[in-house]
Design an enzyme around this catalytic site. Structure first.
Site, mmCIF file in Angstrom:
data_model
loop_
_atom_site.group_PDB
_atom_site.id
_atom_site.type_symbol
_atom_site.label_atom_id
_atom_site.label_comp_id
_atom_site.label_asym_id
_atom_site.label_seq_id
_atom_site.Cartn_x
_atom_site.Cartn_y
_atom_site.Cartn_z
ATOM 1 N N HIS A 60 22.766 42.333 5.758
ATOM 2 C CA HIS A 60 23.661 41.562 6.633
ATOM 3 C C HIS A 60 23.758 40.155 6.063
ATOM 4 C CE1 HIS A 60 22.133 44.525 9.850
ATOM 5 N NE2 HIS A 60 23.328 44.929 9.432
ATOM 6 N N GLU A 63 22.256 36.630 7.495
ATOM 7 C CA GLU A 63 20.823 36.521 7.750
ATOM 8 C C GLU A 63 20.194 35.775 6.574
ATOM 9 O OE1 GLU A 63 19.547 40.500 8.690
ATOM 10 O OE2 GLU A 63 20.959 40.652 10.361
ATOM 11 N N HIS A 157 15.240 40.896 7.115
ATOM 12 C CA HIS A 157 16.342 40.574 8.016
ATOM 13 C C HIS A 157 15.972 39.412 8.921
ATOM 14 C CE1 HIS A 157 18.896 44.318 7.608
ATOM 15 N NE2 HIS A 157 17.776 44.721 7.025
ATOM 16 N N GLU A 221 12.068 41.950 10.549
ATOM 17 C CA GLU A 221 12.845 40.912 11.230
ATOM 18 C C GLU A 221 11.990 39.650 11.309
ATOM 19 O OE1 GLU A 221 15.934 41.260 12.215
ATOM 20 O OE2 GLU A 221 16.251 43.443 12.254
#
Length: 343
Positions: A60, A63, A157, A221
């Protein structure tokens, strides 16, 4: 020094959908750098250790913290400030979405792996890029010298929204294989004490590496999405330092495994958006890991209503604007670390 090595990220962004040229550089200690494509850099020490490591980011493109971390590690390797002991593949997955400053250009790349890029009638450049990335992962793992024992992949991420547990990792479905105590400890060293256990196959990048190549792989994350230059890098120091040690040290040392240091959750529900008329029954600023009780209304999908099925059911990754058929909400419940099958 040519631009590909003087500023790898800038060169990658200039060639956002790929580059057919290959580039090679040999460092003073014998380490070989091989650029296979834009955003794809293989680092091979003269005498590699017994790990094959993939560090990926920008699945993504907005990010940015993981992109900054990988950029700086790559630059330090090129400038011989960062040693590398194990074969390592860096993947900056979606440069075009970096340039756009959004999660993706046309389609969420993290729903396009394990062959999903070739299903249906849709064709776009993100699907083509996902197929190429799969081929690079295969090329890297399959070209390992005899004696490589451990395959690792950390897909880095940051999340769209705030989280009550800021850093967490998704442990892909293992198809019954035990969970790794050592990997939980490595994640803890990265500042990640919270782990979500997937309960079924997915089309994420990390699951692809688990299923196709028997790697220990994770979606990690590290915090919240922020623009370039606005990340507080001190918040990511534990992760960056641990990744640097991972690629440079023959073996990592951890203290005793203490189950109470780890917060483990398993999936309770996956709620997909199937209707145009879809809405979540809570505000956009509600944080990941907010807890609901059994019977609380979570979402409406057309005429269908979705309720929490457990007390202490936590929401993860809520996004009412996903494409039809995609996951709009994941809910999880905590499980005791002691109950896991660990090796």
């Amino acid at each position: 020094m040519i631009k590909v090595f003087s500023d790898f990220l800038a060169w990658t962004r200039e060639n956002e959908w790929g580059c057919d040229e290959s580039h090679n550089l040999k460092l003073a200690d014998g380490t070989k750098l091989s650029v296979w494509d834009s955003g794809v850099l293989e680092v091979t020490p003269e005498n590699p250790g017994r790990k094959d490591i993939i560090l990926s980011c920008a699945v993504h493109g907005n990010e940015t913290a993981p992109i900054e971390i990988c950029r700086d590690i790559i630059n330090d390797i090129i400038n011989e400030k960062q040693t590398v002991t194990h074969r390592t593949l860096f993947l900056i997955a979606n440069p075009a979405s970096i340039n756009k400053g959004e999660r993706f250009v046309e389609e969420n790349m993290n729903r396009l792996f394990s062959g999903a890029h070739s299903k249906g009638d849709t064709q776009n450049k993100e699907r083509e890029r996902a197929a190429k990335i799969e081929s690079y992962v295969e090329r890297f793992y399959q070209s390992a010298p005899d004696g490589s024992l451990e395959r690792l992949h950390y897909d880095l991420h940051t999340a769209i929204r705030d989280s009550k547990r800021e850093k967490f990792a998704v442990y892909p479905f293992t198809h019954g294989a035990p969970y790794s105590r050592q990997q939980l400890q490595f994640l803890l060293a990265c500042g990640v004490d919270t782990v979500l256990l997937n309960q079924a196959p997915t089309t994420t990048f990390s699951y692809f590496s688990v299923r196709q190549f028997n790697a220990q792989a994770f979606t990690v994350e590290l915090g919240k999405v922020r623009p370039f230059g606005e990340n507080d890098r001190t918040q990511f120091a534990g992760a960056e330092n641990s990744l640097r040690k991972l690629i440079s040290e023959m073996e990592l040392e951890f203290g005793p495994f203490e189950p109470e240091q780890h917060y483990v959750f398993k999936e309770a529900q996956t709620i997909n958006r199937t209707q145009q008329d879809f809405e979540l029954n809570f505000a956009d600023n509600v944080a990941n890991f907010t807890s609901f009780n059994k019977g609380d209304l979570l979402a409406r999908d057309g005429d269908k209503k979705h309720y929490a099925q457990h007390d202490g059911e936590h929401i993860i990754f809520p996004n009412a604007k996903v494409a039809l058929g995609h996951r709009a909400l994941l809910t999880v419940v905590r499980v005791p670390t002691e109950s896991l099958d660990l090796v």
